[in-house]
Design a protein around this motif. Structure first.
Motif, PDB file in Angstrom:
ATOM      1  N   THR A  26       1.000  -0.888  -0.257  1.00  0.00           N
ATOM      2  CA  THR A  26      -0.036   0.092   0.094  1.00  0.00           C
ATOM      3  C   THR A  26       0.977   1.182   0.024  1.00  0.00           C
ATOM      4  OG1 THR A  26       0.010   0.556   2.370  1.00  0.00           O
ATOM      5  CG2 THR A  26      -1.354  -1.210   1.822  1.00  0.00           C
ATOM      6  N   ASP A  27      -0.202   2.516   0.062  1.00  0.00           N
ATOM      7  CA  ASP A  27       0.637   3.765   0.297  1.00  0.00           C
ATOM      8  C   ASP A  27       0.743   3.839   1.318  1.00  0.00           C
ATOM      9  OD1 ASP A  27      -1.647   4.474   0.228  1.00  0.00           O
ATOM     10  OD2 ASP A  27      -1.993   5.294  -1.611  1.00  0.00           O
ATOM     11  N   GLY A  28       0.402   3.306   2.794  1.00  0.00           N
ATOM     12  CA  GLY A  28       0.869   4.063   3.778  1.00  0.00           C
ATOM     13  C   GLY A  28      -1.099   4.165   4.579  1.00  0.00           C
ATOM     14  N   LEU A  29      -2.312   4.312   2.833  1.00  0.00           N
ATOM     15  CA  LEU A  29      -3.131   5.183   3.245  1.00  0.00           C
ATOM     16  C   LEU A  29      -4.375   3.913   3.151  1.00  0.00           C
ATOM     17  CD1 LEU A  29      -3.166   8.093   1.409  1.00  0.00           C
ATOM     18  CD2 LEU A  29      -3.599   7.242   3.903  1.00  0.00           C
ATOM     19  N   PRO A  30      -5.342   3.261   3.453  1.00  0.00           N
ATOM     20  CA  PRO A  30      -5.993   2.327   3.972  1.00  0.00           C
ATOM     21  C   PRO A  30      -6.110   1.660   2.663  1.00  0.00           C
ATOM     22  CG  PRO A  30      -7.173   3.715   6.362  1.00  0.00           C
ATOM     23  CD  PRO A  30      -6.026   4.480   4.885  1.00  0.00           C
ATOM     24  N   VAL A  31      -7.118   0.559   1.934  1.00  0.00           N
ATOM     25  CA  VAL A  31      -7.150   0.602   1.125  1.00  0.00           C
ATOM     26  C   VAL A  31      -8.609  -0.817   1.118  1.00  0.00           C
ATOM     27  CG1 VAL A  31      -4.604   0.543  -0.127  1.00  0.00           C
ATOM     28  CG2 VAL A  31      -5.869  -2.103   1.016  1.00  0.00           C
ATOM     29  N   VAL A  32      -9.022  -0.291  -0.389  1.00  0.00           N
ATOM     30  CA  VAL A  32     -10.204  -1.396  -0.389  1.00  0.00           C
ATOM     31  C   VAL A  32      -9.444  -3.000  -0.519  1.00  0.00           C
ATOM     32  CG1 VAL A  32     -12.625  -2.034  -1.961  1.00  0.00           C
ATOM     33  CG2 VAL A  32     -11.785   0.120  -1.004  1.00  0.00           C
ATOM     34  N   PRO A  33     -10.636  -3.658   0.570  1.00  0.00           N
ATOM     35  CA  PRO A  33     -10.370  -5.092  -0.159  1.00  0.00           C
ATOM     36  C   PRO A  33     -10.281  -5.485  -1.285  1.00  0.00           C
ATOM     37  CG  PRO A  33     -11.096  -5.386   2.311  1.00  0.00           C
ATOM     38  CD  PRO A  33     -11.192  -3.557   1.269  1.00  0.00           C
ATOM     39  N   PRO A  34      -9.598  -5.966  -2.237  1.00  0.00           N
ATOM     40  CA  PRO A  34      -9.990  -6.476  -3.407  1.00  0.00           C
ATOM     41  C   PRO A  34     -10.277  -7.968  -3.398  1.00  0.00           C
ATOM     42  CG  PRO A  34      -7.425  -6.070  -2.819  1.00  0.00           C
ATOM     43  CD  PRO A  34      -7.914  -5.978  -1.539  1.00  0.00           C
ATOM     44  N   THR A  35     -12.215  -8.007  -3.121  1.00  0.00           N
ATOM     45  CA  THR A  35     -12.312  -9.169  -3.902  1.00  0.00           C
ATOM     46  C   THR A  35     -12.323  -9.664  -5.140  1.00  0.00           C
ATOM     47  OG1 THR A  35     -14.488  -8.066  -3.616  1.00  0.00           O
ATOM     48  CG2 THR A  35     -13.623  -9.013  -1.875  1.00  0.00           C
ATOM     49  N   ALA A  36     -12.761 -11.167  -5.272  1.00  0.00           N
ATOM     50  CA  ALA A  36     -12.522 -11.429  -6.653  1.00  0.00           C
ATOM     51  C   ALA A  36     -14.226 -10.435  -7.290  1.00  0.00           C
ATOM     52  CB  ALA A  36     -13.039 -12.707  -6.482  1.00  0.00           C
ATOM     53  N   ASP A  37     -14.801 -10.794  -6.639  1.00  0.00           N
ATOM     54  CA  ASP A  37     -16.156  -9.565  -6.929  1.00  0.00           C
ATOM     55  C   ASP A  37     -15.464  -8.266  -7.417  1.00  0.00           C
ATOM     56  OD1 ASP A  37     -17.877 -12.274  -6.618  1.00  0.00           O
ATOM     57  OD2 ASP A  37     -18.934 -11.706  -5.017  1.00  0.00           O
ATOM     58  N   ALA A  38     -15.305  -7.488  -6.424  1.00  0.00           N
ATOM     59  CA  ALA A  38     -14.837  -6.411  -6.840  1.00  0.00           C
ATOM     60  C   ALA A  38     -14.000  -6.315  -8.518  1.00  0.00           C
ATOM     61  CB  ALA A  38     -14.651  -5.717  -5.762  1.00  0.00           C
ATOM     62  N   VAL A  39     -12.966  -7.120  -8.204  1.00  0.00           N
ATOM     63  CA  VAL A  39     -12.184  -7.371  -9.564  1.00  0.00           C
ATOM     64  C   VAL A  39     -12.406  -6.975 -11.031  1.00  0.00           C
ATOM     65  CG1 VAL A  39     -10.205  -7.890 -10.393  1.00  0.00           C
ATOM     66  CG2 VAL A  39     -10.149  -7.935  -7.647  1.00  0.00           C
ATOM     67  N   LEU A  40     -13.564  -8.389 -10.670  1.00  0.00           N
ATOM     68  CA  LEU A  40     -14.037  -8.846 -11.818  1.00  0.00           C
ATOM     69  C   LEU A  40     -15.320  -7.899 -12.473  1.00  0.00           C
ATOM     70  CD1 LEU A  40     -15.319 -12.449 -10.451  1.00  0.00           C
ATOM     71  CD2 LEU A  40     -14.285 -12.027 -12.533  1.00  0.00           C
ATOM     72  N   ALA A  41     -15.974  -6.624 -11.812  1.00  0.00           N
ATOM     73  CA  ALA A  41     -16.753  -6.385 -11.476  1.00  0.00           C
ATOM     74  C   ALA A  41     -15.786  -5.032 -12.620  1.00  0.00           C
ATOM     75  CB  ALA A  41     -17.895  -5.240 -10.491  1.00  0.00           C
ATOM     76  N   CYS A  42     -14.581  -4.291 -11.791  1.00  0.00           N
ATOM     77  CA  CYS A  42     -14.291  -3.866 -13.161  1.00  0.00           C
ATOM     78  C   CYS A  42     -13.833  -4.389 -14.424  1.00  0.00           C
ATOM     79  CB  CYS A  42     -12.663  -3.662 -12.668  1.00  0.00           C
ATOM     80  SG  CYS A  42     -12.859  -1.883 -10.668  1.00  0.00           S
ATOM     81  N   LEU A  43     -13.517  -5.716 -14.302  1.00  0.00           N
ATOM     82  CA  LEU A  43     -13.508  -5.998 -15.701  1.00  0.00           C
ATOM     83  C   LEU A  43     -14.410  -5.971 -16.483  1.00  0.00           C
ATOM     84  CD1 LEU A  43     -10.345  -9.108 -14.129  1.00  0.00           C
ATOM     85  CD2 LEU A  43      -9.431  -6.911 -15.667  1.00  0.00           C
ATOM     86  N   ALA A  76      -6.712   0.647  -4.676  1.00  0.00           N
ATOM     87  CA  ALA A  76      -7.006   2.538  -4.501  1.00  0.00           C
ATOM     88  C   ALA A  76      -8.507   3.214  -4.773  1.00  0.00           C
ATOM     89  CB  ALA A  76      -6.579   2.618  -5.875  1.00  0.00           C
ATOM     90  N   GLY A  77      -9.461   2.306  -4.269  1.00  0.00           N
ATOM     91  CA  GLY A  77     -10.427   2.966  -4.077  1.00  0.00           C
ATOM     92  C   GLY A  77     -11.477   2.655  -5.390  1.00  0.00           C
ATOM     93  N   CYS A  78     -11.837   2.758  -6.803  1.00  0.00           N
ATOM     94  CA  CYS A  78     -12.115   2.557  -8.091  1.00  0.00           C
ATOM     95  C   CYS A  78     -13.093   2.067  -7.576  1.00  0.00           C
ATOM     96  CB  CYS A  78     -11.453   2.165  -8.221  1.00  0.00           C
ATOM     97  SG  CYS A  78      -9.709   3.541  -9.283  1.00  0.00           S
ATOM     98  N   LEU A  79     -14.013   2.184  -8.294  1.00  0.00           N
ATOM     99  CA  LEU A  79     -14.965   1.936  -9.085  1.00  0.00           C
ATOM    100  C   LEU A  79     -15.347   1.599 -10.148  1.00  0.00           C
ATOM    101  CD1 LEU A  79     -17.960   4.793  -7.874  1.00  0.00           C
ATOM    102  CD2 LEU A  79     -17.081   2.688  -6.316  1.00  0.00           C
TER     103      LEU A  79
END
Lengths: 351, 93
Positions: A26-43, A76-79
């Motif tokens: 990380t960059d030191g800030l909190p991150v959104v946990p990258p679950t498979a569902d969240a990653v698949l939604a981006c793709l 990073a917090g991206c939708l």
């Protein structure tokens, strides 16, 4: 669609934070946990298969897939709707003129300035107004942050590893802005660089920190630009004398004077090209006499040609301020503009 | 409820680089120094060249400077390096 990245099980969201922080992911800030569902939604949103090869880092020949970009974007917090911008920006960074390895490894400590143009600015709710250089909205902040996490996690651009920055600057956390096209008297930056106005695009530049200036005591374009040129020349004297892509950020109050006087982008570029110049001997005035040598009378322009000036309309409505954003180091790394490839008119896939 | 989260790193998906075989000795070898070309590297590599020759018996030191100190070595230098026994990536500031 199946994902190939290694999966880890953690107890909860707080455990996920410690898991990533402890691994320097990380960059030191909190991150959104990258679950498979969240990653698949981006793709899905970008209509990219997980194993889509976005590009290969040119120096160390490291392949970069859409899946890995999406994981970092989620962190990073991206939708999902932000993801196509991340892909386009990183693709632009992989182009040879950007010199990605040099720019991200250099002791010079630049960050990747990302400028967004086109309809996607409004679709993503980007703001080009108040506090534009200091996190003005969610979309630009998380997109800029995603690019930094990608550099760290996929190319090992972490402090002390590939990133050898002596100082760096705060833009390394996130350095993304959208241009204020609607309130601008000019064509957009992307249009100026060959992208149709109907398309959305990103422009990336390896850039130093913004240098703020103020001149609210004139309406003459020449005098306003003299202040911008003075700031550019200060950078040439104090930092790097070599010509490259300089950015000037022009907020509405100063833009109005250019509009009233009928000054186009090209007029501004030409004026800065002609006036932002120093002689090598000026280094002696700022403690650098040892490197003036026999070329004291040699003149150095800030811009190799007028088109190297990137003019960005952005900033809050009040205040005679502006900013100069200098290049990392002369023309070693060049600004790259790229259309955002996702279908802008498509609906996201059904759940 | 636990979370399943994904690895954001390259997971070792690196390019096809391999280290060259190591030399058993430098005596009689031809050693190249590919400098990034920054000003202060010149006296440093002058001294390094002297040390290689006087202390380690290196037969020849070939000095080359990259055209861009932030980019990989130029193709003609890489091609020439194939004729050397060892190469030093000369990064200096």
């Amino acid at each position: 669609m199946t994902l190939s990245s290694k999966s880890y099980e953690v107890d909860d969201i707080m455990a996920a934070q410690e898991f990533y922080h402890s691994r320097q992911w990380t960059d030191g800030l909190p991150v959104v946990p990258p679950t498979a569902d969240a990653v698949l939604a981006c793709l899905d949103w970008a209509m990219m298969p997980a194993d889509h090869l976005v590009g290969i880092e040119p120096v160390r020949e490291r392949p970069v897939t859409a899946e890995k970009l999406a994981i970092n974007a989620v962190m990073a917090g991206c939708l999902p709707m932000h993801f196509p911008v991340v892909v386009a920006a990183f693709t632009a960074m992989l182009q040879e003129p950007f010199l990605l390895h040099g720019a991200t490894a250099s002791t010079g400590g630049c960050a990747v300035l990302t400028v967004i143009n086109g309809p996607i600015r409004e679709e993503l709710g980007m703001s080009s107004s108040f506090n534009v250089l200091g996190s003005s909205d969610r979309a630009t902040t998380v997109i800029g942050r995603a690019l930094r996490l990608i550099l760290g996690n996929l190319l090992d651009v972490r402090p002390g590893e590939i990133d050898r920055s002596t100082l760096g600057h705060p833009g390394k956390l996130s350095y993304c802005i959208a241009e204020d096209e609607d309130e601008s008297p000019w064509s957009s930056l992307a249009e100026d660089r060959g992208i149709p106005r109907e398309a959305s695009a990103v422009t990336v530049l390896a850039a130093g920190a913004p240098r703020q200036l103020m001149n609210e005591w004139t309406t003459k374009p020449e005098e306003i630009l003299d202040t911008f040129c003075a700031e550019i020349k200060a950078n040439m004297r104090h930092y790097s004398i070599y010509p490259g892509n300089y950015v000037i950020v022009v907020p509405p109050q100063l833009r109005a004077h250019f509009k009233d006087a009928g000054w186009s982008r090209k007029d501004i570029q030409q004026y800065v090209f002609e006036n932002a110049r120093i002689h090598r001997r000026e280094w002696a005035e700022v403690g650098k006499a040892n490197v003036v040598g026999k070329r004291g009378d040699q003149e150095y322009p800030a811009l190799p040609d007028p088109e190297h000036l990137l003019i960005v309309a952005a900033g809050g409505p009040a205040g005679g301020f502006g900013a100069v954003i200098p290049p990392w180091l002369g023309h070693k790394s060049k600004a790259v503009t790229m259309a955002i490839g996702a279908c802008l008119d498509c609906e996201p896939p059904a759940a | 409820m636990t979370l399943q989260i994904l690895d954001p790193t390259h997971e070792g998906a690196v390019g096809g680089f391999a280290l060259a075989s190591r030399l058993s000795a430098l005596k009689g070898a031809t050693v190249g120094i590919i400098s990034n070309g920054k000003k202060n590297t010149i006296p440093f590599f002058d001294a390094f060249e002297d040390e290689l020759k006087s202390h380690y018996g290196v037969a020849e030191v070939v000095r080359r400077i990259k055209s861009n100190y932030s980019a990989p070595a130029d193709p003609h230098i890489v091609e020439e390096a194939e004729n050397w026994d060892a190469v030093v990536a000369g990064i200096g500031d």
